[in-house]
Write an enzyme that holds these catalytic residues in place. Structure first.
Site: not given
Ligand code: SAH
Ligand code: SF4
Length: 385
Positions: A101, A114, A121, A125, A128, A175-176, A207, A229-231, A308, A351
């Site tokens: 997408e 995006c 992936c 994570c 995700c 994806g990464e 990202s 992407s720290l989180h 999300n 996204c």
């Protein structure tokens, strides 16, 4: 590398994913001058043209020759949804039931697209939905560019002078991107190129969840903005949320961020630190304090992303007042801190969430269809099939 495809037994080069350099090589192989490369790139990327016969400033004989040796192959758009707030989403059908997408979000005179880099992936994570699908395959550079082409095409053909609807591109879809390094770098060169999509280096963002060696390689190859992407503000928590942290812990990640900034210091002023806000997991005042301390020596801006939810996930989104507290605290500590607003709410989540939402791959198309048909009645949504 130039990509070949087999079409009715004839090997044709898909011109969609070729960088300018590769396009020049391609035309050289036909005995043609380099200016043909820019001419054809303008038709494809600015003009959103996908057949050679429309390229009216190219001789008929060359157009016919191109038809025999090359193609501009854009994957089929199986669904498209245009939201009332201007958000547009497309699902592109690849091979063997794989889909990806792309999402276009207009805001304050900008149009941000995006873009996805992989089907699924491998990094898994915990928050995700793309990670929960597992990894299927890397996208080719043509499949990455196809997402930009389709978005551009949906606004009709453009002239060479600009007025491009897609002003910003973020590699933040499925994806990464740094695990599909070569194809992503090639695609980003086309995104930046004036005869491609003309997106400036500050408006093109990659990202990553923190693939440290590839961050260094990326610095060698292209000058674009970087988001991480720290989180989580410490290794123990980040190990749980972003498993690649076990391989490249925070200290190494933040050093790589600094090296990236140092490389072209005048252009890359700050790294965007993405921080998903998950209720009761990483959103306490202690986490905010730890985060402020952690980033003290890394020029950063912080983007808080309310989680999300998706089916099968146990996490909940942090309540708005906690997100606000977190933001205000970081602002007081001197960090530019924004909260990502979820857009396109009438068509689906943010996204990377549309495809990932459906976990059973065999049921995926069917469920999308059901969802689209259900939402179609609300209006403002266009279905392509
Ligand atoms: N693999 C890359 C880019 C794709 S993910 C990366 O991880 O950076 C794009 C962004 O969406 C990342 O910051 C990611 O952590 C975030 N994200 C993924 N799932 C999410 C969810 N369920 N809610 C909110 N943000 C999410
Ligand atoms: Fe992969 Fe990024 Fe999702 Fe992690 S957040 S699983 S790296 S797409």
């Amino acid at each position: 590398m130039i990509e070949n495809t087999l079409d009715a037994g004839v090997s044709k080069t898909n011109l969609l994913g070729l960088t300018q350099e590769e396009m020049i090589q391609f035309f050289a192989s036909l005995g043609e001058k380099p200016f043909r490369a820019t001419q054809v790139m303008k038709w494809i990327h600015l003009g959103a043209v996908d057949n050679f016969q429309d390229m009216t400033n190219i001789s008929k004989s060359l157009r016919s020759r191109l038809e025999t040796v090359a193609e501009i192959r854009v994957p089929e758009v199986v669904y498209k949804q245009f939201s009332k707030d201007g958000t547009r989403k497309w699902v592109l059908k690849l091979d063997q039931g794989n889909n990806v997408e792309a999402v276009f979000i207009p805001s304050n005179g900008r149009g941000t697209l995006c873009v996805s880099s992989q089907v699924g992936c491998i990094l898994d994570c915990s928050f995700c939905s793309t990670g929960k699908q597992g990894f299927q395959r890397n996208l080719t550079s043509a499949e990455i560019i196809a997402q930009v082409w389709v978005a551009n095409h949906s606004f009709g053909p453009r002239d060479n002078r600009g007025d491009r609807p897609v002003t910003n591109i973020v590699m933040m879809g499925m994806g990464e991107p740094l695990l599909n390094f070569d194809n992503v770098i090639s695609a980003m060169h086309i995104m930046k190129d004036d005869v491609g999509y003309g997106v400036s280096k500050r408006r093109l963002t990659l990202s990553t969840s923190g693939v440290v060696p590839a961050m260094d390689r990326m610095g060698d190859e292209i000058d674009v903005a970087l988001a991480v992407s720290l989180h989580a503000p410490n290794d123990a928590l980040r190990n749980q949320l972003v498993p690649i942290n076990r391989k490249y812990p925070l200290k190494e990640l933040l050093s790589a961020c600094k090296r990236y900034l140092d490389r072209y210091d005048s252009n890359r002023r700050r790294i965007t630190m993405e921080y998903v806000m998950i209720d009761g997991v990483n959103d306490s005042p202690e986490h905010a304090k730890e985060l402020a301390k952690l980033l003290r020596n890394v020029p950063s801006k912080i983007n808080l992303i309310p989680f999300n939810p998706f089916p099968g996930s146990d996490y909940q989104r942090s309540p708005p007042e906690r997100v606000e507290w977190f933001q205000n605290f970081l602002l007081k500590q001197g960090y530019t801190t924004t909260v990502r607003v979820t857009r396109g709410g009438d068509i689906d989540a943010a996204c990377g969430q549309l495809v990932g939402k459906v976990q059973d791959r065999t049921q995926r198309n069917l469920r999308w269809r059901e969802k689209l048909i259900a939402t179609d009645s609300e209006g403002g949504i266009e279905r392509s099939t």
